[in-house]
Scaffold this active site. Structure first.
Site, PDB file in Angstrom:
ATOM      1  N   GLU A   1       0.824  -1.214   0.000  1.00 57.40           N
ATOM      2  CA  GLU A   1       0.000   0.000   0.000  1.00 57.40           C
ATOM      3  C   GLU A   1       0.856   1.262   0.000  1.00 57.40           C
ATOM      4  O   GLU A   1       0.464   2.278  -0.594  1.00 57.40           O
ATOM      5  CB  GLU A   1      -0.954  -0.043   1.192  1.00 57.40           C
ATOM      6  CG  GLU A   1      -1.993  -1.144   1.029  1.00 57.40           C
ATOM      7  CD  GLU A   1      -2.871  -1.337   2.249  1.00 57.40           C
ATOM      8  OE1 GLU A   1      -4.102  -1.336   2.087  1.00 57.40           O
ATOM      9  OE2 GLU A   1      -2.330  -1.502   3.364  1.00 57.40           O
TER      10      GLU A   1
ATOM     11  N   GLU B   1      -3.903 -10.018   3.348  1.00 59.35           N
ATOM     12  CA  GLU B   1      -4.736  -9.873   4.530  1.00 59.35           C
ATOM     13  C   GLU B   1      -5.884 -10.871   4.600  1.00 59.35           C
ATOM     14  O   GLU B   1      -6.250 -11.342   5.689  1.00 59.35           O
ATOM     15  CB  GLU B   1      -5.283  -8.432   4.608  1.00 59.35           C
ATOM     16  CG  GLU B   1      -4.286  -7.399   5.112  1.00 59.35           C
ATOM     17  CD  GLU B   1      -3.397  -6.827   4.033  1.00 59.35           C
ATOM     18  OE1 GLU B   1      -2.729  -5.809   4.279  1.00 59.35           O
ATOM     19  OE2 GLU B   1      -3.353  -7.404   2.922  1.00 59.35           O
TER      20      GLU B   1
END
Length: 257
Positions: free
Chosen positions: A111, A131
Site C-alpha cells: 500500500e 490480509e
C-alpha cells in the site's frame, strides 16, 4: 525517529529510506511519524522536486505494519499521523514520488508502494495484499488503488486470494515501470528521478495533478481541471524560460514559479 528513517539529497531529488531491515522494514510508530514529518517538510521544500522512497537491505521494501508494535500500543502513531499509515497512504502529495522496491512489498508495504506514482523494482520483488489469508482486509488504500492500477479481474484475484505476484508479472501488468538487477536499483531510480527533475518543476507537478484528478471525474470535469492548470503554468516564469532557453540553445534555468 532516530535512525529508523533516513534522508539523503541528490540535487533536487530526496531519497527517503525506511531503515529497519532486521524487521523487514515493518512500520512502527516511530517510522510512521518520522515519515509523516519528512513528507510534510518535503512538500514545503521548494528545492525538492522529486522524492524516492525505498527500504533498507535487500529482502523487503516493507512488510507493512509492525504487528508487535501495534499490539504494544503504538497503533495511534502508526495509523493516525498526518498522511495516514506510514505518513503517505492518505496524503495528497504534489510532487512525483518514485518507489524503489528493493524486495517484497506486501500488505501495508504494498500500500505504501501504491501511494507512489512510479515504481522501479528489483528482480526478486514480490507484491500483494495477503490480509484475506489472515481474516482481515487491506485498510491502507490497497483495495482502492489496486483496481485503478491493475485490470479489475487481476485486482480482484489478488485481493480475494491474498496471493502475490512477482516483479516481471507486475511489470507486464503495468504496475511497475521497470525491473532491474538489485545492484542497479538506486542507479535506475535516480536516473528516472533526474529525467523528471530536468523538467520544469511546476509543469511536472501540475501534469501529475491534472492526471490524478481527471482520472476520478467525467471528462467534462477533467477539462475544467486542465484549463485551470494551463492558466497557471502558461503564465509562469518557467513557461517563458523554456522557449527562451530552447532558442538560445542552452539548458533552462528552472525556478519552479
Amino acid at each position: 525517529m532516530a535512525d529508523e528513517v533516513l534522508r539523503e539529497r541528490h540535487g533536487h531529488v530526496e531519497i527517503v529510506t525506511i531503515n529497519r531491515p532486521d524487521q523487514r522494514n515493518a512500520i512502527n510508530g516511530a517510522v510512521s511519524l518520522g515519515m509523516s514529518e519528512i513528507m510534510d517538510d518535503l512538500e514545503k521544500d521548494d528545492d525538492c522536486w522529486v522524492v524516492i522512497i525505498t527500504g533498507a537491505g535487500d529482502k523487503a521494501f516493507s512488510a507493512g505494519m509492525d504487528l508487535k508494535a501495534f499490539a504494544s500500543g503504538e497503533g495511534g502513531g502508526i495509523i493516525n499521523g498526518n498522511g495516514g499509515f506510514a505518513g503517505i497512504t492518505t496524503r495528497v502529495f504534489p510532487k512525483p514520488i518514485i518507489a524503489a522496491v528493493n524486495g517484497s512489498a506486501l500488505a501495508g508495504g504494498f500500500e505504501i508502494m501504491l501511494s507512489c506514482d512510479l515504481v522501479v523494482a528489483v528482480e526478486h520483488a514480490v507484491f500483494g495484499i495477503p490480509e484475506a489469508k489472515r481474516g482481515l482486509i487491506a485498510g491502507g488504500g490497497g483495495l482502492i488503488r489496486m483496481p485503478k492500477r491493475l485490470p479489475m479481474a487481476i485486482a480482484l484475484e489478488m485481493g480475494m486470494t491474498g496471493d502475490s505476484i512477482d516483479a516481471r508479472r507486475a511489470e507486464a501488468l503495468g504496475l511497475v515501470n521497470k525491473v532491474v538487477p538489485a545492484d542497479k536499483l538506486m542507479e535506475e531510480a535516480l536516473a528516472l528521478a533526474e529525467r523528471i527533475s530536468a523538467n520544469a518543476p511546476l509543469a511536472v507537478r501540475y501534469s501529475k495533478t491534472v492526471m490524478k484528478q481527471a482520472a476520478e471525474v467525467p471528462e467534462s470535469e477533467g477539462w475544467k481541471i486542465n484549463a485551470e492548470a494551463v492558466g497557471i503554468v502558461f503564465s509562469s516564469a518557467d513557461a517563458m524560460e523554456g522557449p527562451v532557453a530552447f532558442a538560445e540553445k542552452r539548458a533552462p534555468n528552472w525556478q519552479g514559479k
